[in-house]
Write a protein that holds these residues in place. Structure first.
Motif, PDB file in Angstrom:
ATOM      1  N   LYS A  76       0.081  -7.864 -15.973  1.00 47.74           N
ATOM      2  CA  LYS A  76      -1.267  -8.036 -15.448  1.00 47.74           C
ATOM      3  C   LYS A  76      -1.199  -8.100 -13.922  1.00 47.74           C
ATOM      4  O   LYS A  76      -0.504  -8.932 -13.352  1.00 47.74           O
ATOM      5  CB  LYS A  76      -1.899  -9.305 -15.999  1.00 47.74           C
ATOM      6  N   VAL A  77      -1.936  -7.195 -13.271  1.00 46.11           N
ATOM      7  CA  VAL A  77      -1.955  -7.135 -11.811  1.00 46.11           C
ATOM      8  C   VAL A  77      -3.165  -7.903 -11.300  1.00 46.11           C
ATOM      9  O   VAL A  77      -4.292  -7.667 -11.735  1.00 46.11           O
ATOM     10  CB  VAL A  77      -1.994  -5.669 -11.329  1.00 46.11           C
ATOM     11  N   LEU A  78      -2.919  -8.835 -10.388  1.00 50.99           N
ATOM     12  CA  LEU A  78      -3.989  -9.673  -9.845  1.00 50.99           C
ATOM     13  C   LEU A  78      -4.647  -9.059  -8.608  1.00 50.99           C
ATOM     14  O   LEU A  78      -5.863  -9.110  -8.467  1.00 50.99           O
ATOM     15  CB  LEU A  78      -3.453 -11.061  -9.494  1.00 50.99           C
ATOM     16  N   LYS A  79      -3.847  -8.528  -7.709  1.00 54.19           N
ATOM     17  CA  LYS A  79      -4.356  -7.937  -6.468  1.00 54.19           C
ATOM     18  C   LYS A  79      -3.523  -6.724  -6.112  1.00 54.19           C
ATOM     19  O   LYS A  79      -2.323  -6.679  -6.389  1.00 54.19           O
ATOM     20  CB  LYS A  79      -4.285  -8.940  -5.321  1.00 54.19           C
ATOM     21  N   THR A  80      -4.178  -5.743  -5.482  1.00 53.35           N
ATOM     22  CA  THR A  80      -3.461  -4.538  -5.066  1.00 53.35           C
ATOM     23  C   THR A  80      -3.817  -4.155  -3.631  1.00 53.35           C
ATOM     24  O   THR A  80      -4.870  -4.528  -3.104  1.00 53.35           O
ATOM     25  CB  THR A  80      -3.781  -3.338  -5.974  1.00 53.35           C
ATOM     26  N   TYR A  81      -2.918  -3.398  -3.056  1.00 47.88           N
ATOM     27  CA  TYR A  81      -3.077  -2.841  -1.716  1.00 47.88           C
ATOM     28  C   TYR A  81      -2.632  -1.388  -1.813  1.00 47.88           C
ATOM     29  O   TYR A  81      -1.583  -1.101  -2.389  1.00 47.88           O
ATOM     30  CB  TYR A  81      -2.187  -3.598  -0.728  1.00 47.88           C
ATOM     31  N   ASN A  82      -3.415  -0.477  -1.245  1.00 47.61           N
ATOM     32  CA  ASN A  82      -3.055   0.940  -1.262  1.00 47.61           C
ATOM     33  C   ASN A  82      -3.306   1.544   0.111  1.00 47.61           C
ATOM     34  O   ASN A  82      -4.301   1.216   0.763  1.00 47.61           O
ATOM     35  CB  ASN A  82      -3.887   1.706  -2.296  1.00 47.61           C
TER      36      ASN A  82
ATOM     37  N   ASP B 244       0.422  -4.806   8.042  1.00 47.03           N
ATOM     38  CA  ASP B 244      -0.753  -4.870   7.192  1.00 47.03           C
ATOM     39  C   ASP B 244      -0.402  -5.365   5.781  1.00 47.03           C
ATOM     40  O   ASP B 244      -1.092  -6.209   5.212  1.00 47.03           O
ATOM     41  CB  ASP B 244      -1.413  -3.492   7.130  1.00 47.03           C
ATOM     42  N   ILE B 245       0.694  -4.861   5.247  1.00 48.95           N
ATOM     43  CA  ILE B 245       1.131  -5.274   3.902  1.00 48.95           C
ATOM     44  C   ILE B 245       1.592  -6.728   3.908  1.00 48.95           C
ATOM     45  O   ILE B 245       1.290  -7.487   2.979  1.00 48.95           O
ATOM     46  CB  ILE B 245       2.231  -4.331   3.366  1.00 48.95           C
ATOM     47  N   MET B 246       2.294  -7.129   4.953  1.00 50.95           N
ATOM     48  CA  MET B 246       2.757  -8.513   5.024  1.00 50.95           C
ATOM     49  C   MET B 246       1.560  -9.468   5.110  1.00 50.95           C
ATOM     50  O   MET B 246       1.573 -10.538   4.498  1.00 50.95           O
ATOM     51  CB  MET B 246       3.694  -8.715   6.227  1.00 50.95           C
ATOM     52  N   LYS B 247       0.534  -9.087   5.834  1.00 50.18           N
ATOM     53  CA  LYS B 247      -0.686  -9.907   5.901  1.00 50.18           C
ATOM     54  C   LYS B 247      -1.334  -9.980   4.516  1.00 50.18           C
ATOM     55  O   LYS B 247      -1.750 -11.054   4.078  1.00 50.18           O
ATOM     56  CB  LYS B 247      -1.662  -9.339   6.924  1.00 50.18           C
ATOM     57  N   PHE B 248      -1.412  -8.842   3.838  1.00 48.69           N
ATOM     58  CA  PHE B 248      -1.963  -8.823   2.482  1.00 48.69           C
ATOM     59  C   PHE B 248      -1.202  -9.791   1.579  1.00 48.69           C
ATOM     60  O   PHE B 248      -1.804 -10.595   0.855  1.00 48.69           O
ATOM     61  CB  PHE B 248      -1.906  -7.399   1.898  1.00 48.69           C
ATOM     62  N   LEU B 249       0.121  -9.748   1.616  1.00 53.87           N
ATOM     63  CA  LEU B 249       0.933 -10.607   0.752  1.00 53.87           C
ATOM     64  C   LEU B 249       0.781 -12.080   1.110  1.00 53.87           C
ATOM     65  O   LEU B 249       0.624 -12.927   0.226  1.00 53.87           O
ATOM     66  CB  LEU B 249       2.408 -10.194   0.819  1.00 53.87           C
TER      67      LEU B 249
ATOM     68  N   VAL C 293       2.797   9.717   3.357  1.00 53.25           N
ATOM     69  CA  VAL C 293       3.497   8.751   2.524  1.00 53.25           C
ATOM     70  C   VAL C 293       2.433   7.839   1.924  1.00 53.25           C
ATOM     71  O   VAL C 293       1.563   7.334   2.638  1.00 53.25           O
ATOM     72  CB  VAL C 293       4.502   7.919   3.348  1.00 53.25           C
ATOM     73  N   GLU C 294       2.494   7.660   0.607  1.00 48.26           N
ATOM     74  CA  GLU C 294       1.567   6.764  -0.086  1.00 48.26           C
ATOM     75  C   GLU C 294       2.291   5.478  -0.443  1.00 48.26           C
ATOM     76  O   GLU C 294       3.439   5.509  -0.902  1.00 48.26           O
ATOM     77  CB  GLU C 294       1.031   7.412  -1.361  1.00 48.26           C
ATOM     78  N   VAL C 295       1.603   4.370  -0.218  1.00 47.12           N
ATOM     79  CA  VAL C 295       2.175   3.059  -0.512  1.00 47.12           C
ATOM     80  C   VAL C 295       1.192   2.272  -1.364  1.00 47.12           C
ATOM     81  O   VAL C 295       0.003   2.215  -1.053  1.00 47.12           O
ATOM     82  CB  VAL C 295       2.467   2.270   0.778  1.00 47.12           C
ATOM     83  N   SER C 296       1.706   1.675  -2.438  1.00 46.89           N
ATOM     84  CA  SER C 296       0.918   0.776  -3.279  1.00 46.89           C
ATOM     85  C   SER C 296       1.709  -0.523  -3.436  1.00 46.89           C
ATOM     86  O   SER C 296       2.926  -0.492  -3.629  1.00 46.89           O
ATOM     87  CB  SER C 296       0.682   1.382  -4.659  1.00 46.89           C
ATOM     88  N   VAL C 297       0.992  -1.622  -3.331  1.00 49.18           N
ATOM     89  CA  VAL C 297       1.601  -2.939  -3.483  1.00 49.18           C
ATOM     90  C   VAL C 297       0.734  -3.718  -4.448  1.00 49.18           C
ATOM     91  O   VAL C 297      -0.496  -3.660  -4.362  1.00 49.18           O
ATOM     92  CB  VAL C 297       1.680  -3.675  -2.125  1.00 49.18           C
ATOM     93  N   GLY C 298       1.360  -4.433  -5.343  1.00 50.05           N
ATOM     94  CA  GLY C 298       0.599  -5.247  -6.280  1.00 50.05           C
ATOM     95  C   GLY C 298       1.259  -6.585  -6.515  1.00 50.05           C
ATOM     96  O   GLY C 298       2.483  -6.700  -6.466  1.00 50.05           O
ATOM     97  N   ILE C 299       0.421  -7.582  -6.742  1.00 50.23           N
ATOM     98  CA  ILE C 299       0.901  -8.908  -7.090  1.00 50.23           C
ATOM     99  C   ILE C 299       0.537  -9.138  -8.551  1.00 50.23           C
ATOM    100  O   ILE C 299      -0.622  -8.961  -8.936  1.00 50.23           O
ATOM    101  CB  ILE C 299       0.258  -9.983  -6.201  1.00 50.23           C
ATOM    102  N   THR C 300       1.534  -9.490  -9.350  1.00 52.31           N
ATOM    103  CA  THR C 300       1.318  -9.650 -10.785  1.00 52.31           C
ATOM    104  C   THR C 300       1.090 -11.107 -11.160  1.00 52.31           C
ATOM    105  O   THR C 300       1.437 -12.021 -10.399  1.00 52.31           O
ATOM    106  CB  THR C 300       2.519  -9.107 -11.585  1.00 52.31           C
ATOM    107  N   ALA C 301       0.542 -11.299 -12.340  1.00 52.50           N
ATOM    108  CA  ALA C 301       0.262 -12.643 -12.843  1.00 52.50           C
ATOM    109  C   ALA C 301       1.533 -13.453 -13.048  1.00 52.50           C
ATOM    110  O   ALA C 301       1.511 -14.681 -12.980  1.00 52.50           O
ATOM    111  CB  ALA C 301      -0.522 -12.552 -14.147  1.00 52.50           C
TER     112      ALA C 301
END
Length: 144
Positions: free
Chosen positions: A2-8, A24-29, A67-75
């Protein structure tokens, strides 16, 4: 999973985009979850290495490619990082086999330049996978 939040994001293959994207990704995390400074630092290293590889080796620094980047935080308190370039790809096992760390090496700076980044990534994450073509890297790392 289960993914709670994503960044693309999608950026052109220019080295100057790496710093902006990593920040930007580090701020998101850091805004999205309670992550220790040590884990954030390791994720920052992983991102830098994957983005450098995608831009330099994958897309050959061709600004017309992206380059495409996706980041997700899971449950279950993990983060996944997906970095995909438009290059021809490579074989992760082959690169890592060539870069097995000799026992007498005590410093990562003693390793050869090519392959060193992916070896660092492999040692900092929990799991690493590539698509069949070898131009899309998926990394899983625990946030605890």
């Amino acid at each position: 999973m289960k993914v709670l939040k994503t960044y693309n994001s999608k950026v052109s293959s220019q080295k100057e985009n790496i710093c902006f994207l990593v920040k930007d990704i580090m701020k998101f995390l850091s805004d999205s979850s309670d992550v220790s400074e040590d884990v954030l630092f390791e994720i920052k290293v992983i991102l830098n290495e994957l983005l450098q590889n995608a831009i330099k080796h994958g897309n050959k620094e061709d600004a017309s490619k992206s380059v495409e980047v996706s980041v997700g935080i899971t449950a279950d308190n993990h983060v996944y990082l997906i970095v995909e370039d438009e290059g021809e790809g490579y074989d992760l096992d082959c690169v890592c086999a060539k870069e097995e760390v000799p026992e007498e090496v005590t410093d990562v700076c003693d390793l050869k330049e090519n392959g060193r980044g992916i070896l660092i990534v492999k040692n900092l994450c929990d799991r690493i996978r590539l698509n069949k073509k070898g131009n899309k890297v998926i990394v899983f790392k625990s946030l605890k």
